[in-house]
Every structure is written in structure tokens, then in C-alpha cells.
Design a protein around this motif. Structure first.
Motif: not given
Length: 100
Positions: A60, A63-64, A66-67
Motif C-alpha cells: 500500500r 502504491e501511494r 508510485t501514484t
């Protein structure tokens, strides 16, 4: 030709059932390898069925990040394209004013 047919039949008949020390060592190593692969297979199956909370939290977080990087990259590209359009318009205006 006899050597290849003897190896297909198995160990020599004079000491049937007995292995050389090297053959026994190789078989022992294969047995250890098979046991280790079975253990690894079990652990991987367990991890696939029940992913740990630590792994999920790390994914998670990744993912944050990368976003965020993707968003910043898009904004930078948009800014560059916008600047090029502005400079292109200014050059056209300057060039058009001199010709008239």
C-alpha cells in the motif's frame, strides 16, 4: 556397449544392493534437496493463501508513492508542454509583427 547396458540394469551384481560412498552421498543430497523444495513449496503456498499484514502494508505504501510520482510526472510534462505552447505563441506574435 556392455558398459551402457550395465548402467541401465542397475548396480553391479557382485555387490548388489550396495552403493558406493559417492552414490550414497549423491542420493542423500538429492533427498535433502527434495525435502527443502517441499518445505519451500509449503511456505509459498501459505504465503499465497494468507499474505501477511506487513507485506500488504508495504505494498500500500509503495502504491501511494508510485501514484505520487506518477502525478508529479504528469504535472511536469503538462507544464513543459504548456511552456512550449506559450513560447511558440510569443515567437509567432513577434515574427508576425515585424512582417507587417
Amino acid at each position: 556397449m556392455d558398459v551402457s547396458t550395465d548402467s541401465k540394469r542397475g548396480p553391479p551384481t557382485d555387490g548388489e544392493g550396495e552403493l558406493t560412498p559417492l552414490e550414497q552421498e549423491v542420493l542423500d543430497e538429492y533427498a535433502k534437496l527434495a525435502g527443502n523444495l517441499d518445505n519451500l513449496s509449503g511456505i509459498l503456498a501459505e504465503l499465497a493463501a494468507n499474505p501477511s499484514a506487513e507485506i500488504l502494508d508495504a505494498l500500500r505504501g509503495l502504491e501511494r508513492k508510485t501514484t505520487t510520482v506518477f502525478t508529479l510526472l504528469k504535472a511536469s510534462v503538462y507544464s513543459i508542454v504548456l511552456q512550449q505552447e506559450i513560447f511558440g505563441d510569443e515567437r509567432r506574435e513577434e515574427g508576425g509583427g515585424m512582417g507587417t
